[in-house]
Every structure is written in structure tokens, then in C-alpha cells.
Write an enzyme that holds these catalytic residues in place. Structure first.
Site, PDB file in Angstrom:
ATOM      1  N   GLU A 119       4.927 -23.243  -5.669  1.00 46.55           N
ATOM      2  CA  GLU A 119       4.867 -22.427  -4.467  1.00 46.55           C
ATOM      3  C   GLU A 119       4.866 -23.295  -3.217  1.00 46.55           C
ATOM      4  OE1 GLU A 119       1.544 -19.831  -5.242  1.00 46.55           O
ATOM      5  OE2 GLU A 119       2.672 -18.798  -6.803  1.00 46.55           O
ATOM      6  N   CYS A 132       3.373 -25.990   3.927  1.00 43.58           N
ATOM      7  CA  CYS A 132       2.430 -26.480   2.928  1.00 43.58           C
ATOM      8  C   CYS A 132       3.221 -26.758   1.654  1.00 43.58           C
ATOM      9  CB  CYS A 132       1.346 -25.431   2.712  1.00 43.58           C
ATOM     10  SG  CYS A 132       0.102 -25.931   1.530  1.00 43.58           S
ATOM     11  N   CYS A 139      -2.278 -28.993 -11.769  1.00 45.76           N
ATOM     12  CA  CYS A 139      -3.052 -30.153 -11.315  1.00 45.76           C
ATOM     13  C   CYS A 139      -3.899 -30.612 -12.481  1.00 45.76           C
ATOM     14  CB  CYS A 139      -3.942 -29.753 -10.135  1.00 45.76           C
ATOM     15  SG  CYS A 139      -4.845 -31.128  -9.400  1.00 45.76           S
ATOM     16  N   CYS A 143     -11.052 -28.773 -10.147  1.00 44.90           N
ATOM     17  CA  CYS A 143     -12.057 -28.354  -9.169  1.00 44.90           C
ATOM     18  C   CYS A 143     -12.408 -26.895  -9.467  1.00 44.90           C
ATOM     19  CB  CYS A 143     -11.527 -28.527  -7.760  1.00 44.90           C
ATOM     20  SG  CYS A 143     -11.017 -30.225  -7.430  1.00 44.90           S
ATOM     21  N   CYS A 146     -10.888 -23.867  -7.438  1.00 39.41           N
ATOM     22  CA  CYS A 146      -9.458 -23.875  -7.104  1.00 39.41           C
ATOM     23  C   CYS A 146      -8.639 -23.214  -8.206  1.00 39.41           C
ATOM     24  CB  CYS A 146      -8.989 -25.309  -6.886  1.00 39.41           C
ATOM     25  SG  CYS A 146      -7.218 -25.465  -6.639  1.00 39.41           S
ATOM     26  N   CYS A 374      -5.111 -20.977   0.894  1.00 36.68           N
ATOM     27  CA  CYS A 374      -5.549 -22.191   0.196  1.00 36.68           C
ATOM     28  C   CYS A 374      -6.167 -21.857  -1.146  1.00 36.68           C
ATOM     29  CB  CYS A 374      -6.635 -22.902   0.981  1.00 36.68           C
ATOM     30  SG  CYS A 374      -6.137 -23.482   2.552  1.00 36.68           S
TER      31      CYS A 374
HETATM   32  N1  SAH Z   1      -5.171 -31.581  -4.443  1.00 35.34           N
HETATM   33  C1  SAH Z   1      -5.296 -31.814  -3.059  1.00 35.34           C
HETATM   34  C2  SAH Z   1      -4.384 -30.970  -2.204  1.00 35.34           C
HETATM   35  C3  SAH Z   1      -4.232 -29.507  -2.564  1.00 35.34           C
HETATM   36  S1  SAH Z   1      -5.603 -28.426  -2.308  1.00 35.34           S
HETATM   37  C4  SAH Z   1      -6.727 -31.639  -2.618  1.00 35.34           C
HETATM   38  O1  SAH Z   1      -7.522 -31.155  -3.410  1.00 35.34           O
HETATM   39  O2  SAH Z   1      -7.041 -32.027  -1.508  1.00 35.34           O
HETATM   40  C5  SAH Z   1      -5.570 -28.023  -0.583  1.00 35.34           C
HETATM   41  C6  SAH Z   1      -6.947 -27.619  -0.028  1.00 35.34           C
HETATM   42  O3  SAH Z   1      -7.293 -26.267  -0.407  1.00 35.34           O
HETATM   43  C7  SAH Z   1      -8.059 -28.499  -0.550  1.00 35.34           C
HETATM   44  O4  SAH Z   1      -8.965 -28.849   0.457  1.00 35.34           O
HETATM   45  C8  SAH Z   1      -8.719 -27.603  -1.557  1.00 35.34           C
HETATM   46  O5  SAH Z   1      -9.996 -28.044  -1.813  1.00 35.34           O
HETATM   47  C9  SAH Z   1      -8.629 -26.265  -0.870  1.00 35.34           C
HETATM   48  N2  SAH Z   1      -8.879 -25.127  -1.769  1.00 35.34           N
HETATM   49  C10 SAH Z   1      -8.640 -25.076  -3.096  1.00 35.34           C
HETATM   50  N3  SAH Z   1      -9.008 -23.869  -3.593  1.00 35.34           N
HETATM   51  C11 SAH Z   1      -9.484 -23.158  -2.563  1.00 35.34           C
HETATM   52  C12 SAH Z   1      -9.973 -21.811  -2.438  1.00 35.34           C
HETATM   53  N4  SAH Z   1     -10.038 -21.004  -3.481  1.00 35.34           N
HETATM   54  N5  SAH Z   1     -10.352 -21.394  -1.218  1.00 35.34           N
HETATM   55  C13 SAH Z   1     -10.254 -22.217  -0.149  1.00 35.34           C
HETATM   56  N6  SAH Z   1      -9.778 -23.463  -0.209  1.00 35.34           N
HETATM   57  C14 SAH Z   1      -9.408 -23.949  -1.393  1.00 35.34           C
HETATM   58 FE1  SF4 Z   2      -6.234 -30.077  -7.855  1.00 31.72          FE
HETATM   59 FE2  SF4 Z   2      -7.092 -27.846  -6.696  1.00 31.72          FE
HETATM   60 FE3  SF4 Z   2      -8.757 -29.892  -7.026  1.00 31.72          FE
HETATM   61 FE4  SF4 Z   2      -6.767 -30.073  -5.211  1.00 31.72          FE
HETATM   62  S1  SF4 Z   2      -8.504 -28.652  -5.138  1.00 31.72           S
HETATM   63  S2  SF4 Z   2      -7.388 -31.626  -6.733  1.00 31.72           S
HETATM   64  S3  SF4 Z   2      -5.158 -28.888  -6.287  1.00 31.72           S
HETATM   65  S4  SF4 Z   2      -7.793 -28.693  -8.688  1.00 31.72           S
END
Ligand code: SAH
Ligand code: SF4
Length: 399
Positions: A119, A132, A139, A143, A146, A374
Site C-alpha cells: 500500500e 507514504c 514486516c 510491534c 501495528c 498509520c
Molecule cells: N517500520 C518503520 C516505518 C513504518 S511504521 C517504523 O516502525 O518506524 C510508521 C509509523 O506508524 C511508526 O511510527 C509506527 O510506529 C506507527 N504506527 C504503527 N501502527 C500504528 C497504529 N496502529 N496507530 C498509529 N501509529 C502506528
Molecule cells: Fe514493522 Fe510496524 Fe513495527 Fe514499523 S511499527 S517496525 S512496520 S511492525
């Protein structure tokens, strides 16, 4: 809100689309560095003496004018154009669906080789527009807040697939310049954030090569200051980002104690808060005009207390990091184990940071009616596969 949002999909059923096959195994010129393109041209018959000039010409057609057909490269001899077309192609990911949110955010699903989908999200704002970009399918990190992290399938995108996302968006925004037209400085696509699916520092070379192409002055020519790479904290990649890309940095910080960060951002078990802060403190590009963004997702009762806000400031001050703190209201996704902090809590948290002398913008949630916000990004492949299974089961075909 979801129900009455004007959503305009190009196609709805991703399963019925025929997959575009690479035409006779041609070599894609997109995503090659200038040196790689030169070597590739020479290996396929371009005389060595001419190669540098040909790279310059072809490069401009692809990245400055957005051309995909060698026949249009009118400053090359006709026979040479035909020769190029026999061996090479100029190919970018195919758009499978496109959703437009009521706030103007566009979410694209693009298909890459192997049938995988990623996406890409375009966010228009006053005076600028941010794309973006994704760096991986899925990934490898998990996390806990996420959505992307719940996806099992992972594959690194190639440099072509990464820069191809930018080219695709310029196609859709109709933003390739027309020869002879005055230079338009107010671009629709003015900024790139590597905040889509994937951990960019676990696909370093491809991300670097793609961003180099995006920054090249004879092409898309985005300033390095308009590109932000977001990482969850792959410490060895941080110094490399400064040296080899030179863009701005964002860190998915999200917690102020190792105990909590170990759970939210499990890579913290490998590189803890202190090691991460030290790497940030020595990021050579960081300055007051190029501050490091601390991304902080607001999770109800998990990381959103006043003590957390004070600890966050303390970490940043102790290491003298030029920083701004971006508070992200948590975007819920089906089955997500957390809740978004209340608006009052987010404001109180922001206020403590602001009082301490740091910018603390609260990120506006964009495109959440189309799950483009995000952390909501996740390829439709998995969902689609599930529904196909369901359909087959219902039809008695087995799985
Ligand atoms: N993997 C990288 C880049 C992609 S995530 C990273 O983790 O930085 C982009 C941003 O969206 C990151 O700061 C991540 O922590 C945030 N993010 C992920 N899931 C989210 C959610 N459910 N609500 C709000 N932000 C989120
Ligand atoms: Fe991967 Fe999501 Fe963690 Fe970013 S926030 S490192 S995309 S699992």
C-alpha cells in the site's frame, strides 16, 4: 463516517484481475543507479564511449519526463530506440485499486512481482503533499500495536518497486512536467516519508538506491530535507542513513521505559532505549533546522501518563538531541489489543512536552475511513485469500 465517505475504487475484486507478466523477461531500467544503468547498457551493446551520455538521456526521459516508452525518447536515434526496446523495459508496480478518502487522502494498492501487494498513501496538505512509501511486504518486526506487524509474509521491495511507488503517484496526480512549460515549484507530491509497510533499515540498499534516484537533480529532484525515513530503532542503520542517504530521521519511540518498549517495539530487546538515544545523539545531520522526529503513539493506560511525558523529555534533554515529538493518536484495527488515549489525555501529554520547550504536534488522523492511517496498512492479499477460502468452502470446493 465510514458508510458515507465517497470512496471511488478502480476495481473492487482484486482476485479477478489478470496478472501482468513481464514481457519476455526484459530488463527493467527503473531502480538502477547511474553506474548500474551504464554497465547494463554496455553489456547489451551500447558502445562504451557513448554509454555515459546515453545514461544521462535515458535517465531524464524516465525520471524527469515520466516516459515509459523508448519510442518517445526523441533525442536518441530511431534504430537505437528500437534496440533498447528489444532488451529493456521501463516498468513500475501496477495499481490494483485506488481509494480516495473524504479528506482527499489517496490509498493505492499496488502489485509487485510474485503477485504481492503493498500500500502507498498520498496525503495532501496546505502547500505540500506527502507520499507514504512502503519498503517491504509485511514486516519481520512485531510491534504489538501495528497492523503490518501481524502479517506473516515478508519480502523486501526492490529499488525499482520503491521508486516506482513515487512514479506511480506522479502518474495518478498527473504531475510529470511538460517540455517547455515553466517550472512549477508548488508540487502536489513534495515530500516522501518512509512510513508505509516494512522496516526501511532492514532493506537498506534498496531504500538507499531508490531515495538517491528520487533526489537526483536530473529527475524527480526532491531535496533530501523533504525525505523522512522512519525506523523502529535499527541502531546500526542510523549512522548509515546519515552517511549514505542524508535524509531526515524519525524514530518510532513509543515508550519511555525499556520494560514497556520491550513489549510495544520488541526490537528494543536487541537495542535498548539508551543505545538508541546514543545513536540519535550522534546523528550527524541533526540540528535545530533538521530535528529528529520522535514518533509516539498514544495508547490508553499503556504509555500516556504524565510521568511518561516527563521521562520522554528527560531522555531527549539528557542526550541533547534536537527533537520534535509527534504524538500519534492510536489507530485501531480489527483485533487490535489497545485503545486510543482520550483527547484530553493526549492534550495534557502534549502540554507537558510543549512546556519543556519542544514542539509536540498531534498528528491529524488522515484517511482512516479507508484504513490508510498509520499502522492500518496491510496488504489486501491476505484478506482476499481468506475470503476466497470462505467462498470455496461455501461452494463445497474445499480449501
Ligand atoms: N517500520 C518503520 C516505518 C513504518 S511504521 C517504523 O516502525 O518506524 C510508521 C509509523 O506508524 C511508526 O511510527 C509506527 O510506529 C506507527 N504506527 C504503527 N501502527 C500504528 C497504529 N496502529 N496507530 C498509529 N501509529 C502506528
Ligand atoms: Fe514493522 Fe510496524 Fe513495527 Fe514499523 S511499527 S517496525 S512496520 S511492525
Amino acid at each position: 463516517m465510514t458508510a458515507d465517505a465517497p470512496i471511488t475504487p478502480i476495481t473492487q475484486d482484486v482476485l479477478t484481475l489478470p496478472r501482468k507478466m513481464p514481457e519476455g523477461g526484459k530488463i527493467n531500467l527503473v531502480g538502477l543507479t547511474r553506474d548500474e544503468m551504464r554497465n547494463t547498457l554496455i553489456a547489451h551493446g551500447t558502445p562504451e564511449k557513448q554509454a555515459k551520455m546515453r545514461v544521462g538521456q535515458i535517465w531524464q526521459w524516465i525520471y524527469q519526463w515520466g516516459k515509459r516508452d523508448f519510442a518517445e525518447m526523441t533525442n536518441l536515434a530511431k534504430a537505437y530506440r528500437a534496440q533498447l526496446a528489444e532488451t529493456f523495459e521501463i516498468s513500475i508496480p501496477e495499481v490494483v485499486s485506488r481509494l480516495v478518502s473524504e479528506d482527499g487522502t489517496r490509498k493505492y494498492l499496488v502489485r509487485i512481482a510474485g503477485g504481492h501487494e503493498v500500500e502507498v498513501v498520498y496525503i495532501p496538505e496546505e502547500g505540500r503533499g506527502t507520499l507514504c512509501v512502503s519498503s517491504q511486504v509485511g514486516c519481520t518486526l512485531t510491534c504489538s500495536f501495528c497492523h503490518t506487524g501481524t502479517q506473516k509474509l515478508v519480502r523486501n521491495l526492490t529499488a525499482a518497486e520503491i521508486v516506482g511507488q513515487i512514479m506511480m503517484a506522479r502518474d495518478d496526480l498527473e504531475e510529470w512536467p511538460v517540455p517547455g512549460a515553466p517550472k512549477d515549484e508548488t508540487r502536489l507530491l513534495s515530500n516522501i516519508v518512509l512510513m508505509g509497510m516494512g522496516e526501511p533499515l532492514y532493506n537498506f540498499e534498496n531504500v538507499r538506491d531508490a531515495m538517491k534516484i528520487a533526489m537526483d537533480p536530473e529527475g524527480i529532484s526532491l531535496s533530501r530535507r523533504r525525505i523522512t525515513l522512519s525506523t523502529s530503532g535499527v541502531v546500526p542503520g542510523i549512522a548509515r542513513t546519515a552517511e549514505e542517504i542524508g535524509c531526515l530521521l524519525a524514530i518510532s519511540f513509543h515508550a519511555t521505559t525499556d520494560e514497556t518498549r520491550d513489549v510495544l517495539v520488541p526490537i528494543n530487546k536487541r537495542w535498548n532505549i539508551e543505545e538508541l538515544l546514543q545513536a540519535l545523539a550522534s546523528y550527524p545531520n541533526a540540528s535545530n533546522s533538521e530535528r529528529i522526529t520522535f514518533e509516539y503513539v498514544m495508547l490508553d493506560g499503556v504509555n500516556d501518563s504524565d510521568e511518561d511525558a516527563h521521562r520522554l523529555i528527560d531522555h531527549i534533554k539528557r542526550h541533547k538531541i534536537p527533537a520534535k515529538i509527534n504524538l500519534i493518536p492510536f489507530n485501531e484495527w480489527p483485533g487490535s489489543p489497545y485503545k486510543r488515549s482520550s483527547n484530553n489525555r493526549i492534550r495534557a501529554f502534549a502540554n507537558i512536552i510543549y512546556q519543556a520547550g519542544y514542539a509536540s504536534p498531534i498528528r491529524k488522523t488522515r484517511g482512516d475511513d479507508i484504513m490508510a492511517a498509520c499502522g492500518q496498512l496491510k496488504s489486501a492479499t491476505e484478506r482476499a485469500r481468506k475470503s476466497r477460502k470462505q467462498i470455496e468452502a461455501e461452494a463445497g470446493l474445499g480449501g
